[in-house]
Design an enzyme around this catalytic site. Structure first.
Site, PDB file in Angstrom:
ATOM      1  N   ASP A 148       0.798  -1.093   0.118  1.00 25.20           N
ATOM      2  CA  ASP A 148      -0.018   0.080   0.082  1.00 25.20           C
ATOM      3  C   ASP A 148       0.982   1.335  -0.076  1.00 25.20           C
ATOM      4  OD1 ASP A 148      -2.167  -1.616  -0.053  1.00 25.20           O
ATOM      5  OD2 ASP A 148      -3.039  -0.800   1.958  1.00 25.20           O
ATOM      6  N   HIS A 191       3.720  -2.327   3.165  1.00 26.21           N
ATOM      7  CA  HIS A 191       3.638  -1.165   2.730  1.00 26.21           C
ATOM      8  C   HIS A 191       4.990  -0.574   2.075  1.00 26.21           C
ATOM      9  CE1 HIS A 191       0.569  -0.925   5.694  1.00 26.21           C
ATOM     10  NE2 HIS A 191      -0.061   0.243   5.054  1.00 26.21           N
TER      11      HIS A 191
END
Length: 330
Positions: free
Chosen positions: A151, A298
């Protein structure tokens, strides 16, 4: 004139009656037990001390009567943080993570009015949104597969993540911020060229997503998709979208579907965004991963050096455990 003599037995009776009348009068004047005036005196004597009185009372841990707020005092005063033993206020609990899934309170239906509620009373100003029902949390193929998702990129760490994925022949899905995709189009193009997939993660990661107006949610999802497509060039397929913090609702799930995308969740969240330490990230994934799982990590949104270091350990571990890298179900 001769005074009439009252016989002794009658005289005693009259004297007793007089004494009784005198006592009753005295009791009325002073307040007999159980009379209103006596009850008022007792209440006055046992009334709780005022706030100023209790404040100067003993502080040795003995029992004391809690001070009551002064009539007319702002009710918010009673909500002040309780002092600790050192005398300073107890710090408020830390706010929830910007990436954490929404709390259960947001998916709980508002309480219905009770039988004694006042007819016509106004409803609460806000209400919990209807939760989404079609969030995907499994790999496409099932079995001993795993879907890696990243992400908030693309960011400075994305290139290193791509290098590691290539080293182990792993494919992943990158849920990108629209603004970041516009800023790093070459990285987006590399993601597509190396066989990975793209996912819409809104224009600028608003939180909470459900608090945005309908028009704002539409713009966040629609415009991010357009930004990512332009950055990638050609006509990349964007199959999924992911709500910031996993804040999926029936409303924004429908918006994503209107733009041809499905809602993508996860099953493993090592909270790498918080930089808990490389070993903490590794241990969390190893402990919670199950066949068909979707791992959330992430590659953007801050310093992702811990994520990269954890990935260096997790990729060979997954291969050794017999996992095959897959994309999420679509």
């Amino acid at each position: 004139m001769v005074k009439a003599r009252i016989p002794a037995p009658r005289r005693s009776l009259l004297l007793g009656a007089s004494a009784l009348l005198g006592t009753s009068a005295l009791l009325v004047a002073c307040g007999a037990p159980g009379s209103p005036s006596a009850a008022g005196d007792a209440a006055h004597r046992t009334a709780a001390p005022s706030a100023s009185t209790s404040a100067s009372g003993p502080t040795d841990g003995g029992s004391s009567v809690a001070a009551r707020p002064t009539p007319g005092e702002d009710a918010r005063t009673s909500a002040s943080p309780a002092p600790t033993a050192s005398g300073s206020p107890t710090p408020a609990a830390p706010s929830s993570s910007p990436y954490a899934p929404p709390s259960a309170a947001r998916t709980t239906a508002p309480a219905q009015p009770g039988a004694g509620s006042t007819p016509g009373a106004s409803a609460p100003a806000t209400h919990a949104p209807a939760p989404a029902t079609g969030v995907l949390r499994h790999t496409a193929s099932g079995g001993r597969t795993v879907a890696l998702t990243f992400d908030d990129g693309p960011g400075p760490a994305t290139g290193r993540v791509l290098d590691l994925l290539a080293q182990y022949g792993a494919k992943a899905t990158f849920c990108e911020i629209g603004d970041n995709a516009k800023a790093r189009p070459a990285t987006v193009q590399r993601i597509v060229a190396e066989g990975h997939r793209l996912c819409d993660h809104t224009v600028d990661h608003p939180q909470p997503m459900h608090a945005q107006t309908h028009e704002q949610q539409v713009a966040e999802i629609r415009d991010a998709k357009a930004d990512i497509e332009r950055a990638a060039g050609g006509s990349p397929t964007i199959t999924w979208w992911r709500a910031p913090g996993g804040d999926f609702t029936a409303e924004n799930e429908r918006i994503g579907a209107d733009f041809g995308m499905k809602s993508l969740g996860w099953t493993v969240d090592p909270r790498d965004w918080a930089r808990p330490g490389v070993q903490a990230i590794v241990s969390d994934v190893q402990r919670n991963l199950r066949p068909g799982g979707v791992v959330l990590m992430h590659d953007g949104g801050g310093d992702r050096s811990q994520t990269v270091a954890a990935l260096e350990q997790l990729l060979p571990w997954m291969v050794a455990q017999g996992y095959v890298f897959d994309f999420p179900q679509s």
